[in-house]
Motif scaffolding. Structure first.
Motif, short mmCIF file in Angstrom:
data_model
loop_
_atom_site.label_atom_id
_atom_site.label_comp_id
_atom_site.label_asym_id
_atom_site.label_seq_id
_atom_site.Cartn_x
_atom_site.Cartn_y
_atom_site.Cartn_z
N GLN A 126 1.32 4.91 1.90
CA GLN A 126 1.12 5.71 2.75
C GLN A 126 1.19 6.84 2.85
N GLY A 172 1.50 -0.21 9.94
CA GLY A 172 0.38 0.84 11.06
C GLY A 172 0.13 0.76 12.24
N THR A 173 -0.95 1.40 12.92
CA THR A 173 -1.38 1.42 14.09
C THR A 173 -1.99 0.21 14.40
N ARG A 174 -2.67 -0.76 13.66
CA ARG A 174 -3.58 -1.62 14.22
C ARG A 174 -3.29 -3.18 12.97
N PRO A 175 -3.61 -4.00 13.81
CA PRO A 175 -3.19 -5.32 13.10
C PRO A 175 -3.87 -5.26 11.39
N TYR A 176 -2.74 -5.44 10.74
CA TYR A 176 -3.62 -5.99 9.43
C TYR A 176 -4.36 -7.18 9.05
N TYR A 200 -5.98 6.14 12.55
CA TYR A 200 -4.00 6.62 12.23
C TYR A 200 -3.39 5.64 10.99
N SER A 201 -3.63 4.40 10.14
CA SER A 201 -3.06 3.04 9.80
C SER A 201 -2.09 3.68 8.28
N GLU A 206 -9.08 -5.96 13.40
CA GLU A 206 -8.44 -4.88 12.53
C GLU A 206 -8.69 -3.66 12.53
N PHE A 207 -9.44 -2.69 13.80
CA PHE A 207 -10.33 -2.45 14.00
C PHE A 207 -10.14 -1.15 14.89
N ARG A 208 -9.03 -1.74 15.75
CA ARG A 208 -7.91 -1.50 17.30
C ARG A 208 -6.79 -1.61 17.10
N THR A 247 -4.26 7.06 21.91
CA THR A 247 -5.24 7.28 20.33
C THR A 247 -4.77 6.59 20.00
N GLU A 248 -3.76 6.43 19.52
CA GLU A 248 -3.06 5.70 17.76
C GLU A 248 -2.52 5.31 18.33
N LEU A 263 -16.62 -3.55 8.41
CA LEU A 263 -17.11 -3.72 9.82
C LEU A 263 -18.20 -4.04 10.38
N ARG A 317 1.10 -1.21 0.18
CA ARG A 317 -0.05 -0.06 -0.17
C ARG A 317 1.03 1.48 0.41
N PRO A 326 -17.21 -12.15 4.47
CA PRO A 326 -16.75 -10.83 5.85
C PRO A 326 -14.84 -9.91 5.63
N GLN A 327 -14.39 -10.85 5.52
CA GLN A 327 -13.00 -10.69 6.36
C GLN A 327 -11.90 -9.65 4.89
N LYS A 362 -10.67 -6.71 3.34
CA LYS A 362 -10.73 -5.61 3.89
C LYS A 362 -12.22 -4.71 2.86
N PRO A 370 -16.54 1.32 15.27
CA PRO A 370 -15.23 1.06 15.28
C PRO A 370 -15.11 1.90 13.84
N GLU A 374 -11.70 -11.62 15.22
CA GLU A 374 -10.95 -11.78 13.82
C GLU A 374 -10.44 -10.67 13.30
N LYS A 375 -12.19 -9.84 12.65
CA LYS A 375 -12.01 -8.83 11.62
C LYS A 375 -12.55 -7.18 13.32
N ASN A 376 -12.99 -7.86 13.65
CA ASN A 376 -12.72 -6.74 14.92
C ASN A 376 -11.17 -6.33 15.24
#
Lengths: 245, 445
Positions: free
Chosen positions: A33, B398-402, A244-245, B89-91, B368-369, A223, A31, A216-217, A219, A238, B85-87
């Motif tokens: 950034q 990134g700051t979240r698990p891919y 911040y990714s 990726e958003f934390r 936060t990040e 969600l 990707r 569902p998984q 990208k 969420p 597992e999906k969740n």
């Protein structure tokens, strides 16, 4: 492995293989950034908003790989040659990262490679710990990855096989007849990523209801969720929050 | 659909291409049996679960039975799928432990430890985790092995009708939950192990209380032997039931006590040690019976070995930090107990709000990040009480698990139901499933 007080590892940092913002074109771009901090909503007042950096996964490793990795790679290549299969055709790429060995395998050769890894006395990876999918929408032509981890109890080793398929043709041969344990694992990966494992005895959904639409998984699959009120404030779902990714 | 009976409470039947299907409602079993007896064959398909007290949660077993013999056994799973597992990726990476602790809710510390070891490996900070944090992780994981095996033996006993075993098991598990509550603040869903270390140190008095527990537990463990190990009824129900040999285990990817009941002493704590397990003195018990009774004996012995490890942990504890020194990763909070529960300590609040602007910025950015994890992937496996718990995680920098994938041992081991049950008696299905010890929270995630 040595590390100094700052958490910097001189051995690894010399070629900057593992740094998020590294330069050069080694490895696979997954990707791009933009900006310094990754926030995609709200104004970026830092002055770094125009920064563009490709993010790359660890790339092809060069011999020697180190440790038992060379031995396994030699044995596998030799065993494939004995079956009159050119190793270069089957093994697209070998990656060594974080003390883990990964063979990227061309999908049509996966069952042969898996069988060789299981049966060859010098390899003997008798236990498969299943398959995990990863979706890289930015990796054009190889969007869907199936990742297998094989464990050899005989030799006390673990290695990873990675196979990719394009979104437009999400087919990967099943290895259930080599590792029966992958029955449910392949169903799970099909259920969540839509990777069709050709040759699986009964490839149906396993977690989601049978009539579920979509995978569902992936990208591009949202969600979901609803905003919640907490102490008078609205907290967005969420996937709507600032990231911040 | 055409009802063949006038009585509204009786089973209605309809013809399908698969044969006659009866819809059973209350109080008409005699007629069902009579109708089934009239059919050409004795074949009946029984749906056991998903709401059934002896299937360990929402597991649906589809049994094809011929008389008392099971001719085909299949599992229906997915009733407890929660999209963890999906969740994830958003934390951010640190918030992940809050989710994974809820997967296999009987082995929260194994889940947390596996996840955190994965994050630490991606970050390349495995060598920087403080010794005290690692020792407390081992301590919690071994207490967890005790509590998980106790539930397995307790519910397994209950399903056989041995309610005393159930009462004993839950009685002893309660002692461990009290320790969890003392140390983490919670009986379940702890999120105690965090990337880089632990959420907080052991509270005062914890070591003494664990030592007291060890003493009690050593005494109580003998009771299971007295009650069950030599009990002829218990043995008759468990011996030679749920048979799965080494070849079957390898093919089906089965690990944990089931694999060790075939005589192979494969335990990741010995084979691929993590958290310094190679420095602890303990044994890997095995049996050579390949059956439910062997697995019961293994679990009992593993609990004794876990007590040994816990004791060694206590002896090794030295004062020190429980979070990595790198301030770019370590969670900035210092927790303290206030009037409204556990939260940031007043000293920390005073520091960031009143004294140091930089500390406030640092706290804000990290919370936060979150921190960034270099791109790449890893596979980390720990020996959970149920077998190989593997985590495959990928980061895109990134700051979240891919992507995080848990290879839960319950999920894989549950595939062995058909191999263990087909050709056996219906009553033995219960014993076989209990000996697998599946937890649906882990199976379905």
């Amino acid at each position: 492995m040595t590390a100094n007080g700052n958490g910097v590892n001189p051995e690894k940092d010399l070629n900057a293989e593992n740094l998020p913002g590294r330069r050069g074109d080694q490895g696979e771009a997954i990707r791009v950034q933009r900006g310094m901090f990754g926030a995609n909503n709200g104004g970026d007042t830092t002055g770094y908003g125009g920064l563009v950096r490709p993010v790359r996964l660890p790339g092809q490793a060069n011999r020697p790989y180190g440790g038992w990795f060379d031995e396994v790679a030699d044995e596998l290549e030799g065993a494939l040659e004995e079956q009159s299969l050119l190793p270069d055709n089957a093994i697209e790429k070998t990656v060594v990262d974080r003390d883990e060995l990964t063979f990227h395998i061309a999908r049509e050769h996966l069952p042969r490679v898996a069988r060789t890894l299981r049966d060859d006395p010098a390899l003997r990876f008798e236990l498969c710990t299943g398959v995990s999918g990863v979706h890289f929408p930015g990796d054009k032509g190889r969007e869907l990855h199936a990742v297998y981890h094989l464990r050899s109890i005989t030799h006390n080793r673990v290695l990873r096989l990675e196979v990719s398929a394009p979104d437009s043709d999400p087919h990967i041969p099943s290895i259930v007849d080599v590792y029966p344990t992958n029955d449910w694992h392949e169903r799970e990966t099909y259920d969540f990523f839509g990777i069709v494992f050709d040759g699986h005895p009964a490839l149906t959904r396993i977690m989601m209801p049978d009539d579920w639409q979509g995978f569902p998984q992936r990208k591009d699959y949202p969600l979901g969720g609803i905003p919640v009120e907490y102490k008078g404030a609205q907290i967005p779902a969420p996937d709507q929050r600032r990231s911040y990714s | 659909m055409s009802a063949t009976h006038a009585n509204p409470s009786s089973a209605s039947a309809r013809e399908t291409t698969e044969g006659t299907v009866y819809t059973v409602t209350g109080g008409d079993w005699d007629e069902v049996v009579a109708a089934a007896a009239k059919a050409d064959d004795e074949r009946i398909i029984v749906n056991m679960g998903p709401q059934h007290p002896s299937t360990h949660g929402v597991l649906r077993l589809i049994l094809e039975i011929d008389g008392e013999t099971v001719t085909e056994a299949r599992c229906g799973i997915g009733y407890l799928h929660t999209g963890i597992e999906k969740n994830l990726e958003f934390r951010n990476w640190t918030q992940g432990t809050t989710f994974v602790t809820r997967m296999d809710y009987l082995t929260p510390f194994s889940n947390e430890a596996a996840y955190c070891l994965g994050v630490e490996k991606l970050l390349g900070i495995e060598d920087q985790i403080p010794d005290r944090a690692t020792i407390i992780r081992v301590l919690m994981m071994e207490l967890n092995r005790l509590s998980s095996h106790l539930v397995c033996i307790a519910t397994g006993g209950m399903e056989l009708g041995a309610t005393t075993v159930m009462i004993y098991g839950f009685r002893d598990r309660e002692l461990i939950l009290d320790l969890y509550e003392l140390i983490t603040g919670l009986r379940m869903n702890h999120a105690y192990i965090r990337p880089g270390g632990l959420a907080q140190d052991l509270p005062p008095g914890a070591v003494d209380q664990i030592r007291a527990f060890l003493k009690t537990m050593r005494k109580n463990l003998v009771e299971y032997d007295k009650l069950a190990t030599g009990n002829p009824i218990f043995k008759a129900r468990l011996q030679d039931v749920g048979y799965l040999d080494l070849a079957g285990c390898m093919a089906l990817g089965v690990t944990g006590p089931i694999l060790r009941s075939t005589g192979l002493p494969h335990d990741l704590r010995k084979a691929q040690p993590y958290c310094g397990y190679e420095t602890y003195d303990f044994e890997v018990p095995t049996a050579d019976t390949c059956d439910a009774y062997g697995r019961f004996l293994i679990r009992l012995e593993e609990m004794r070995q876990s007590l040994r490890i816990v004791e060694q942990c206590l002896d090794r504890l030295e004062p020190g930090p429980v979070m990595v020194a790198d301030k770019k990763i370590a969670w900035p909070a210092q927790l303290a107990l206030g009037a409204d529960g556990l939260g940031n300590s007043l000293d920390h609040i005073k520091n960031i709000m009143g004294t140091s602007m930089e500390a406030l910025i640092h706290h804000f950015k990290l919370v936060t990040e979150g921190f960034r994890v270099p791109p790449g992937q890893t596979y980390v496996a720990v020996e959970s009480p149920k077998g190989e718990l593997g985590v495959h995680m990928a980061s895109d920098g990134g700051t979240r698990p891919y992507r995080v994938h848990f290879r839960d041992p319950s999920f894989t081991n549950l595939q062995a139901v058909a191999a263990m049950c087909e050709g056996g008696q219906v009553a033995d299905v219960i014993v076989a499933v209990a000996s697998i010890d599946p937890v649906m929270g882990g199976v379905d995630r």
